[in-house]
Enzyme design. Structure first.
Site, PDB file in Angstrom:
ATOM      1  N   HIS A   1       0.691 -77.297  16.944  1.00  0.00           N
ATOM      2  CA  HIS A   1       0.332 -77.737  18.298  1.00  0.00           C
ATOM      3  C   HIS A   1      -0.815 -78.736  18.181  1.00  0.00           C
ATOM      4  O   HIS A   1      -1.810 -78.459  17.512  1.00  0.00           O
ATOM      5  CB  HIS A   1      -0.189 -76.577  19.144  1.00  0.00           C
ATOM      6  CG  HIS A   1       0.774 -75.449  19.355  1.00  0.00           C
ATOM      7  ND1 HIS A   1       1.423 -75.237  20.552  1.00  0.00           N
ATOM      8  CD2 HIS A   1       1.194 -74.448  18.529  1.00  0.00           C
ATOM      9  CE1 HIS A   1       2.192 -74.154  20.467  1.00  0.00           C
ATOM     10  NE2 HIS A   1       2.064 -73.654  19.244  1.00  0.00           N
TER      11      HIS A   1
ATOM     12  N   ASN B   1       0.316 -71.356  14.873  1.00  0.00           N
ATOM     13  CA  ASN B   1       0.465 -69.908  15.014  1.00  0.00           C
ATOM     14  C   ASN B   1       1.490 -69.416  13.998  1.00  0.00           C
ATOM     15  O   ASN B   1       2.574 -69.987  13.895  1.00  0.00           O
ATOM     16  CB  ASN B   1       0.928 -69.565  16.434  1.00  0.00           C
ATOM     17  CG  ASN B   1      -0.090 -69.952  17.483  1.00  0.00           C
ATOM     18  OD1 ASN B   1      -1.287 -69.767  17.277  1.00  0.00           O
ATOM     19  ND2 ASN B   1       0.360 -70.506  18.590  1.00  0.00           N
TER      20      ASN B   1
ATOM     21  N   HIS C   1       5.631 -75.091  13.506  1.00  0.00           N
ATOM     22  CA  HIS C   1       5.222 -76.155  14.419  1.00  0.00           C
ATOM     23  C   HIS C   1       3.712 -76.155  14.498  1.00  0.00           C
ATOM     24  O   HIS C   1       3.075 -75.107  14.492  1.00  0.00           O
ATOM     25  CB  HIS C   1       5.835 -75.980  15.808  1.00  0.00           C
ATOM     26  CG  HIS C   1       5.659 -74.605  16.373  1.00  0.00           C
ATOM     27  ND1 HIS C   1       6.406 -73.527  15.960  1.00  0.00           N
ATOM     28  CD2 HIS C   1       4.798 -74.135  17.312  1.00  0.00           C
ATOM     29  CE1 HIS C   1       6.033 -72.447  16.625  1.00  0.00           C
ATOM     30  NE2 HIS C   1       5.048 -72.790  17.443  1.00  0.00           N
TER      31      HIS C   1
ATOM     32  N   GLU D   1       5.862 -67.548  18.487  1.00  0.00           N
ATOM     33  CA  GLU D   1       7.039 -67.292  19.327  1.00  0.00           C
ATOM     34  C   GLU D   1       8.294 -67.906  18.716  1.00  0.00           C
ATOM     35  O   GLU D   1       9.355 -67.280  18.708  1.00  0.00           O
ATOM     36  CB  GLU D   1       6.780 -67.882  20.718  1.00  0.00           C
ATOM     37  CG  GLU D   1       7.940 -67.820  21.684  1.00  0.00           C
ATOM     38  CD  GLU D   1       7.685 -68.671  22.930  1.00  0.00           C
ATOM     39  OE1 GLU D   1       8.657 -69.170  23.494  1.00  0.00           O
ATOM     40  OE2 GLU D   1       6.514 -68.848  23.309  1.00  0.00           O
ATOM     41  N   VAL D   2       8.188 -69.122  18.242  1.00  0.00           N
ATOM     42  CA  VAL D   2       9.339 -69.836  17.686  1.00  0.00           C
ATOM     43  C   VAL D   2       9.198 -69.859  16.163  1.00  0.00           C
ATOM     44  O   VAL D   2       8.211 -70.377  15.629  1.00  0.00           O
ATOM     45  CB  VAL D   2       9.433 -71.270  18.242  1.00  0.00           C
ATOM     46  CG1 VAL D   2      10.643 -71.978  17.650  1.00  0.00           C
ATOM     47  CG2 VAL D   2       9.510 -71.247  19.767  1.00  0.00           C
TER      48      VAL D   2
ATOM     49  N   ASP E   1       5.357 -80.188  24.277  1.00  0.00           N
ATOM     50  CA  ASP E   1       5.561 -78.753  24.496  1.00  0.00           C
ATOM     51  C   ASP E   1       6.059 -78.539  25.921  1.00  0.00           C
ATOM     52  O   ASP E   1       5.569 -79.148  26.872  1.00  0.00           O
ATOM     53  CB  ASP E   1       4.241 -77.989  24.273  1.00  0.00           C
ATOM     54  CG  ASP E   1       4.455 -76.492  24.172  1.00  0.00           C
ATOM     55  OD1 ASP E   1       4.216 -75.924  23.096  1.00  0.00           O
ATOM     56  OD2 ASP E   1       4.866 -75.881  25.188  1.00  0.00           O
TER      57      ASP E   1
END
Ligand code: DGP
Length: 128
Positions: A112, A97, A110, A105-106, A35
């Site tokens: 984390h 998320n 994904h 956000e993206v 990240d």
């Protein structure tokens, strides 16, 4: 409502090689990289190569091969980082998320993987 995938999101650009990443693992269907804004000593993102927006999108619509590859890639990263609690590691947290309330956000799925320090409570309310 169908999922809409934006092919111009930043992780799509990483997958196309238009933007660099600090890669830690690449498999047939998945990519893992550091990240850019690490929130722990180890902060790795694992993404599927396919055009999936959220975790539920991937879970419901990816092929069995993509799902198996993605889960295995997460396990491989944990093993390579030496963070597995059952193998003497100190543990980690996996976060996906999703959407507005998830503060995604993206808009390319994904996960984390966060490790290397005590991570504290699972959630804090906004402003805490
Ligand atoms: P979120 O969508 O809220 O789960 O978080 C997106 C994460 O993506 C955030 O921790 C920062 C990271 N990120 C954003 N842009 C880039 C980038 O260009 N390269 C890398 N490696 N990470 C990025």
């Amino acid at each position: 409502m169908a999922y809409t995938y934006d092919t111009n999101n930043i992780f799509a650009k990483i997958l196309r090689g238009e933007i660099p990443c600090n890669k830690v693992l690449e498999t047939e269907h998945s990519l893992a990289f550091h990240d850019v804004r690490p929130q722990a000593p180890a902060h790795i993102l694992v993404i599927p190569k396919g055009p999936f927006v959220t975790f539920d999108h991937f879970a419901l619509e990816a092929s069995d091969a993509e799902r198996a590859d993605f889960v295995a890639a997460i396990g491989t990263v944990c093993r390579d980082l030496g963070i597995q609690p059952g193998e003497g590691g100190a543990g980690y947290r996996v976060i996906a998320n999703s959407g507005d309330h998830g503060v995604q956000e993206v808009m390319h799925l994904h996960v984390h993987i966060l490790a290397g320090r005590m991570l504290g409570r699972m959630l804090a309310k906004p402003g805490e």
